[in-house]
Design a protein around this motif. Sequence first.
Motif, PDB file in Angstrom:
ATOM      1  N   VAL A 183      10.854 105.281  96.632  1.00 58.65           N
ATOM      2  CA  VAL A 183       9.690 105.501  95.769  1.00 58.65           C
ATOM      3  C   VAL A 183       8.705 104.339  95.919  1.00 58.65           C
ATOM      4  O   VAL A 183       7.487 104.537  96.033  1.00 58.65           O
ATOM      5  N   ALA A 184       9.225 103.115  95.919  1.00 63.99           N
ATOM      6  CA  ALA A 184       8.362 101.951  96.096  1.00 63.99           C
ATOM      7  C   ALA A 184       7.606 102.022  97.424  1.00 63.99           C
ATOM      8  O   ALA A 184       6.479 101.542  97.537  1.00 63.99           O
ATOM      9  N   ALA A 185       8.227 102.655  98.430  1.00 64.82           N
ATOM     10  CA  ALA A 185       7.589 102.780  99.737  1.00 64.82           C
ATOM     11  C   ALA A 185       6.585 103.924  99.796  1.00 64.82           C
ATOM     12  O   ALA A 185       5.776 103.985 100.725  1.00 64.82           O
ATOM     13  N   GLY A 186       6.651 104.838  98.804  1.00 70.58           N
ATOM     14  CA  GLY A 186       5.670 105.918  98.795  1.00 70.58           C
ATOM     15  C   GLY A 186       6.188 107.301  98.472  1.00 70.58           C
ATOM     16  O   GLY A 186       5.399 108.242  98.355  1.00 70.58           O
ATOM     17  N   GLN A 236      24.902 109.017  86.533  1.00 70.97           N
ATOM     18  CA  GLN A 236      24.402 107.646  86.678  1.00 70.97           C
ATOM     19  C   GLN A 236      23.098 107.617  87.464  1.00 70.97           C
ATOM     20  O   GLN A 236      22.152 106.912  87.091  1.00 70.97           O
ATOM     21  N   ILE A 237      23.034 108.371  88.552  1.00 71.43           N
ATOM     22  CA  ILE A 237      21.812 108.403  89.361  1.00 71.43           C
ATOM     23  C   ILE A 237      20.640 108.896  88.524  1.00 71.43           C
ATOM     24  O   ILE A 237      19.555 108.314  88.533  1.00 71.43           O
ATOM     25  N   SER A 238      20.872 109.966  87.755  1.00 73.59           N
ATOM     26  CA  SER A 238      19.787 110.543  86.955  1.00 73.59           C
ATOM     27  C   SER A 238      19.292 109.589  85.875  1.00 73.59           C
ATOM     28  O   SER A 238      18.125 109.640  85.477  1.00 73.59           O
ATOM     29  N   GLU A 239      20.173 108.710  85.404  1.00 70.61           N
ATOM     30  CA  GLU A 239      19.804 107.790  84.327  1.00 70.61           C
ATOM     31  C   GLU A 239      19.340 106.430  84.837  1.00 70.61           C
ATOM     32  O   GLU A 239      18.451 105.800  84.246  1.00 70.61           O
ATOM     33  N   LYS A 240      19.937 105.966  85.931  1.00 71.03           N
ATOM     34  CA  LYS A 240      19.636 104.611  86.398  1.00 71.03           C
ATOM     35  C   LYS A 240      18.362 104.530  87.231  1.00 71.03           C
ATOM     36  O   LYS A 240      17.687 103.494  87.233  1.00 71.03           O
ATOM     37  N   GLN A 277      11.318 101.284  86.651  1.00 77.80           N
ATOM     38  CA  GLN A 277      10.550 100.467  85.717  1.00 77.80           C
ATOM     39  C   GLN A 277      10.689  98.987  86.056  1.00 77.80           C
ATOM     40  O   GLN A 277       9.723  98.229  85.982  1.00 77.80           O
ATOM     41  N   GLY A 278      11.913  98.598  86.457  1.00 81.66           N
ATOM     42  CA  GLY A 278      12.144  97.209  86.861  1.00 81.66           C
ATOM     43  C   GLY A 278      11.358  96.827  88.100  1.00 81.66           C
ATOM     44  O   GLY A 278      11.051  95.647  88.308  1.00 81.66           O
ATOM     45  N   ILE A 306       7.239 100.371  88.556  1.00 75.51           N
ATOM     46  CA  ILE A 306       6.766 101.753  88.733  1.00 75.51           C
ATOM     47  C   ILE A 306       6.997 102.490  87.424  1.00 75.51           C
ATOM     48  O   ILE A 306       8.121 102.858  87.082  1.00 75.51           O
ATOM     49  N   ASN A 307       5.944 102.709  86.682  1.00 73.29           N
ATOM     50  CA  ASN A 307       6.067 103.269  85.339  1.00 73.29           C
ATOM     51  C   ASN A 307       5.795 104.766  85.269  1.00 73.29           C
ATOM     52  O   ASN A 307       6.033 105.395  84.245  1.00 73.29           O
ATOM     53  N   GLU A 308       5.267 105.327  86.358  1.00 74.60           N
ATOM     54  CA  GLU A 308       5.050 106.776  86.362  1.00 74.60           C
ATOM     55  C   GLU A 308       6.390 107.495  86.512  1.00 74.60           C
ATOM     56  O   GLU A 308       7.338 106.956  87.095  1.00 74.60           O
ATOM     57  N   HIS A 309       6.457 108.713  85.987  1.00 77.79           N
ATOM     58  CA  HIS A 309       7.699 109.473  86.092  1.00 77.79           C
ATOM     59  C   HIS A 309       7.834 110.060  87.495  1.00 77.79           C
ATOM     60  O   HIS A 309       6.940 110.764  87.966  1.00 77.79           O
ATOM     61  N   ILE A 310       8.932 109.767  88.152  1.00 82.41           N
ATOM     62  CA  ILE A 310       9.229 110.309  89.484  1.00 82.41           C
ATOM     63  C   ILE A 310      10.293 111.386  89.331  1.00 82.41           C
ATOM     64  O   ILE A 310      11.436 111.094  88.956  1.00 82.41           O
TER      65      ILE A 310
END
Length: 366
Positions: A207-210, A239-243, A249-250, A253-257
């Motif tokens: 996600v950070a990459a695009g 865990q994947i769905s929650e983490k 956010q850490g 990236i604050n938009e919902h992906i």
Amino acid sequence: MSQNATQFPPLKNDLLLRTLRGEQVERPPCWIMRQAGRYLPEYHEVKGKRDFFETCRNAEIASEITIQPIRHFKGLIDAAIIFSDILVIPQAMGMKVEMIEGKGPSFPRPLRTVDEVQKVLDYQVDVLKELDWAFKSISLTRTKLDGEVPLFGFCGGPWTLLVYMSEGGGSHLFRFAKQWINEHPDLSKKLLQKITDVAVEFLCQQVAAGAQVLQVFESWGGELSSMDFDEFSLPYLKQISEKVPKRLQGLGINEHIPIIVFAKNSWYALDKLCSLNFDAVSLDWSWDPKQALAINKGRVTLQGNLDPGVMYGSKETITKKVAYMIDRFGGGKKNYIVNFGHGTSPFMDPEQIRFFLQECHRLGSK
């Protein structure tokens, strides 16, 4: 680098993202699992004599292959999915994986002993370093797409990766994977947790990459009993769905992906999967859409579920089965994404797929 700090072209087609947000849409969005690959003649021209993983690691070539179906079926596909493979996570964890022509993935040294598993558990994974090529491919592809459609990143589900890591490739018997979870359940869970931790970071860095949307492929989910799925797959998917949202956010990236989960043949788990933090659940072709709708009760978007084998039929057959699918998913104007119930085959005729996509547009717009 977060998406906020990276300048990508604005998105022109947000139909998939609007659907995943639960909005009413003009027609159901459509994309196809394994839409970039061997059934397209231009794939073979670009790949040449390179082996599969060499192709994946070349950002220019991987981006070209990713975009090929978007170009080939101009205006008919509503998302691109990065050309890569679920087995890059085991590679990042220190395991050697080869792609053998005519056979598929192969691990020369699969996990067969406690000592071998412990070595993998002790291996320190630097996701940014080990999978740097993947992030370069995503950033380049996102730029080259020029906002035409959103870009998927993805990973394999933890149980599915454990299967490949222990079996040494695809399997019919699943002897070693089943032996691990029954003979060494605690050690298996440690390995599943390690895979999960790497998967979470890998997804977030995509996600950070695009990447603008994500999918988790738990392709061997249906090889587990309902009881074993609850113990050796579901907790790690949860865990994947929650983490992932928290880690994003850490990363600033604050938009919902949105994240989609595909647990093939795991019919007994649909209700539980719909209760997790995923935005959509993808269905294989064994599902009756109305039954899936009744179980889901509108909680998430559903994706699928045409049998890819329909592409071998006549145009009349394709029309009939697409119409049936869209109708039984309620017409497709809300909480529904058209897709196959699994991936394309190298034997498929691209013109049959073009007709399928055209019919999805026509029938879905009614």
